[in-house]
Scaffold this active site. Structure first.
Site, PDB file in Angstrom:
ATOM      1  N   HIS A  31       8.758  -3.710 -29.268  1.00 58.09           N
ATOM      2  CA  HIS A  31       7.310  -3.525 -29.415  1.00 58.09           C
ATOM      3  C   HIS A  31       6.889  -2.262 -28.668  1.00 58.09           C
ATOM      4  O   HIS A  31       7.171  -2.100 -27.479  1.00 58.09           O
ATOM      5  CB  HIS A  31       6.588  -4.751 -28.853  1.00 58.09           C
ATOM      6  CG  HIS A  31       5.118  -4.758 -29.102  1.00 58.09           C
ATOM      7  ND1 HIS A  31       4.556  -5.136 -30.302  1.00 58.09           N
ATOM      8  CD2 HIS A  31       4.075  -4.438 -28.293  1.00 58.09           C
ATOM      9  CE1 HIS A  31       3.236  -5.044 -30.223  1.00 58.09           C
ATOM     10  NE2 HIS A  31       2.915  -4.624 -29.012  1.00 58.09           N
ATOM     11  N   ASP A  33       3.694   0.116 -27.675  1.00 59.49           N
ATOM     12  CA  ASP A  33       2.239   0.123 -27.547  1.00 59.49           C
ATOM     13  C   ASP A  33       1.702   1.537 -27.488  1.00 59.49           C
ATOM     14  O   ASP A  33       1.959   2.254 -26.527  1.00 59.49           O
ATOM     15  CB  ASP A  33       1.841  -0.624 -26.265  1.00 59.49           C
ATOM     16  CG  ASP A  33       2.014  -2.113 -26.422  1.00 59.49           C
ATOM     17  OD1 ASP A  33       1.417  -2.679 -27.359  1.00 59.49           O
ATOM     18  OD2 ASP A  33       2.761  -2.710 -25.620  1.00 59.49           O
ATOM     19  N   MET A  35      -1.465   3.835 -27.072  1.00 59.74           N
ATOM     20  CA  MET A  35      -2.849   3.811 -26.572  1.00 59.74           C
ATOM     21  C   MET A  35      -3.382   5.234 -26.516  1.00 59.74           C
ATOM     22  O   MET A  35      -2.713   6.119 -25.995  1.00 59.74           O
ATOM     23  CB  MET A  35      -2.874   3.198 -25.174  1.00 59.74           C
ATOM     24  CG  MET A  35      -2.296   1.800 -25.130  1.00 59.74           C
ATOM     25  SD  MET A  35      -2.251   1.191 -23.449  1.00 59.74           S
ATOM     26  CE  MET A  35      -1.565  -0.439 -23.717  1.00 59.74           C
ATOM     27  N   HIS A  64       2.469  -0.761 -32.354  1.00 59.12           N
ATOM     28  CA  HIS A  64       1.115  -1.331 -32.224  1.00 59.12           C
ATOM     29  C   HIS A  64       0.149  -0.205 -31.867  1.00 59.12           C
ATOM     30  O   HIS A  64       0.184   0.316 -30.758  1.00 59.12           O
ATOM     31  CB  HIS A  64       1.172  -2.410 -31.134  1.00 59.12           C
ATOM     32  CG  HIS A  64      -0.155  -3.039 -30.831  1.00 59.12           C
ATOM     33  ND1 HIS A  64      -0.366  -3.817 -29.716  1.00 59.12           N
ATOM     34  CD2 HIS A  64      -1.337  -3.017 -31.502  1.00 59.12           C
ATOM     35  CE1 HIS A  64      -1.616  -4.241 -29.710  1.00 59.12           C
ATOM     36  NE2 HIS A  64      -2.234  -3.767 -30.772  1.00 59.12           N
ATOM     37  N   MET A  66      -3.146   1.047 -30.829  1.00 56.54           N
ATOM     38  CA  MET A  66      -4.466   0.792 -30.222  1.00 56.54           C
ATOM     39  C   MET A  66      -5.172   2.140 -30.190  1.00 56.54           C
ATOM     40  O   MET A  66      -5.273   2.794 -29.147  1.00 56.54           O
ATOM     41  CB  MET A  66      -4.276   0.204 -28.820  1.00 56.54           C
ATOM     42  CG  MET A  66      -3.806  -1.238 -28.861  1.00 56.54           C
ATOM     43  SD  MET A  66      -3.055  -1.764 -27.324  1.00 56.54           S
ATOM     44  CE  MET A  66      -1.389  -1.198 -27.592  1.00 56.54           C
ATOM     45  N   GLY A 140      -4.913  -2.729 -23.600  1.00 49.26           N
ATOM     46  CA  GLY A 140      -5.053  -1.552 -22.752  1.00 49.26           C
ATOM     47  C   GLY A 140      -4.063  -1.509 -21.602  1.00 49.26           C
ATOM     48  O   GLY A 140      -3.639  -0.438 -21.205  1.00 49.26           O
ATOM     49  N   PHE A 141      -3.710  -2.669 -21.097  1.00 50.01           N
ATOM     50  CA  PHE A 141      -2.836  -2.701 -19.923  1.00 50.01           C
ATOM     51  C   PHE A 141      -1.867  -3.872 -20.017  1.00 50.01           C
ATOM     52  O   PHE A 141      -2.238  -4.942 -20.513  1.00 50.01           O
ATOM     53  CB  PHE A 141      -3.670  -2.832 -18.644  1.00 50.01           C
ATOM     54  CG  PHE A 141      -4.626  -1.686 -18.460  1.00 50.01           C
ATOM     55  CD1 PHE A 141      -4.207  -0.514 -17.839  1.00 50.01           C
ATOM     56  CD2 PHE A 141      -5.919  -1.767 -18.955  1.00 50.01           C
ATOM     57  CE1 PHE A 141      -5.085   0.558 -17.706  1.00 50.01           C
ATOM     58  CE2 PHE A 141      -6.801  -0.696 -18.835  1.00 50.01           C
ATOM     59  CZ  PHE A 141      -6.386   0.475 -18.204  1.00 50.01           C
ATOM     60  N   GLY A 142      -0.666  -3.652 -19.491  1.00 51.39           N
ATOM     61  CA  GLY A 142       0.274  -4.749 -19.346  1.00 51.39           C
ATOM     62  C   GLY A 142      -0.098  -5.564 -18.113  1.00 51.39           C
ATOM     63  O   GLY A 142      -0.928  -5.156 -17.301  1.00 51.39           O
ATOM     64  N   GLY A 143       0.518  -6.721 -17.989  1.00 53.95           N
ATOM     65  CA  GLY A 143       0.396  -7.513 -16.763  1.00 53.95           C
ATOM     66  C   GLY A 143      -0.909  -8.268 -16.589  1.00 53.95           C
ATOM     67  O   GLY A 143      -1.214  -8.721 -15.491  1.00 53.95           O
ATOM     68  N   ASP A 173       0.392 -11.369 -28.346  1.00 58.39           N
ATOM     69  CA  ASP A 173       0.641 -10.189 -27.510  1.00 58.39           C
ATOM     70  C   ASP A 173      -0.312 -10.179 -26.320  1.00 58.39           C
ATOM     71  O   ASP A 173      -1.529 -10.089 -26.499  1.00 58.39           O
ATOM     72  CB  ASP A 173       0.430  -8.937 -28.388  1.00 58.39           C
ATOM     73  CG  ASP A 173       0.721  -7.643 -27.652  1.00 58.39           C
ATOM     74  OD1 ASP A 173       1.189  -7.676 -26.496  1.00 58.39           O
ATOM     75  OD2 ASP A 173       0.471  -6.574 -28.261  1.00 58.39           O
ATOM     76  N   GLY A 174       0.266 -10.250 -25.134  1.00 54.60           N
ATOM     77  CA  GLY A 174      -0.520 -10.138 -23.906  1.00 54.60           C
ATOM     78  C   GLY A 174      -0.407 -11.380 -23.030  1.00 54.60           C
ATOM     79  O   GLY A 174      -0.746 -12.482 -23.463  1.00 54.60           O
TER      80      GLY A 174
END
Ligand code: DX5
Ligand code: ZN
Length: 227
Positions: A31, A33, A35, A64, A66, A140-143, A173-174
């Site tokens: 995956h 991401d 952004m 993905h 965004m 927008g952000f991991g974690g 996702d997330g």
């Protein structure tokens, strides 16, 4: 069941090696991401970096987007080796043509939905997609912590898929870890994106196998095999 480790949580200084590590560890999809600093308040990486992942592995690249203007990015990411491209339903009247453009580039078609957007927004597009990506955090952000209020969307996506006889993947996702993956499996998901939840474990390989075992055990719903 598909486990899709997110490279957002990997070490960016050795991107190619990290992608290869995911492949060796048994990830199903990689995956990626993207952004743009506009659709979401963060910037990640572009097509050149996706190309590195493509050269380092034979994995299915799940891109993905965004991004506010994916129309100018689809071709570069397709050329860089994306196997699937997912765009957001929040782009409104442009969604239809974006999905068509992804298909015309010969790629799998994904549609993503953010937590605050009602699930009915994706309903008109279900026949045109290969993957419905249900965001379980605000992108927008991991974690970030999993938002459990998104689970009814997974149930609705499954109900529609069965009623309409469709084959799209239901991807979450997330904030996906062993526990939240199990909750999503019970609701009907079949593809699991996880960054921090997998990369934070001592052994990526053990973590991927464990997540696969959990969701296979907890989940009853698999999409029909693509014909
Ligand atoms: C969030 C991204 C996710 C992210 C997930 O904006 O779309 O794919 O990598 O990261 P974790 O698993 O750490 O929540
Ligand atoms: Zn993502």
């Amino acid at each position: 069941m598909i486990i899709a480790p997110s490279l957002l949580a990997a070490n960016f200084a050795k991107f190619g090696k990290e992608a290869a590590r995911v492949e060796r560890a048994g990830g199903d999809w990689l995956h990626l991401d993207i952004m743009d600093g506009h659709f979401v308040p963060n910037i990640s990486f572009g097509p050149q970096v996706v190309r590195i992942a493509n050269e380092a592995t034979d994995m299915f690249l799940d891109v993905h987007l965004m991004c506010s203007r994916p129309e100018i990015l689809l071709e570069p990411f397709a050329k860089a080796g994306a196997d699937s491209m997912t765009t957001h339903v929040e782009l409104g009247e442009r969604v239809e043509s974006l999905l068509w453009k992804i298909r015309s580039l010969g790629k799998k078609v994904g549609l993503a939905i953010n937590p605050p957007t009602p699930i009915t927004a994706v309903q008109p597009f279900l026949k045109k997609i290969d993957t419905l990506l249900i965001m379980t955090v605000n992108p927008g952000f991991g974690g970030q912590p999993f938002i459990s209020e998104t689970l009814p969307k997974v149930q609705q996506a499954l109900a529609w898929r069965e009623k309409m006889g469709l084959k799209y993947h239901i991807e979450v996702d997330g904030g996906i870890n062993f526990q939240t993956a199990a909750e999503c499996a019970r609701a009907g998901a079949d593809a699991y994106v996880s960054g921090t939840g997998l990369f934070g474990e001592h052994s990526l390989k053990t973590a991927i196998s464990k997540m696969r075992r959990i969701v296979t055990h907890e989940g009853k719903h698999f999409p029909p095999k693509a014909g």
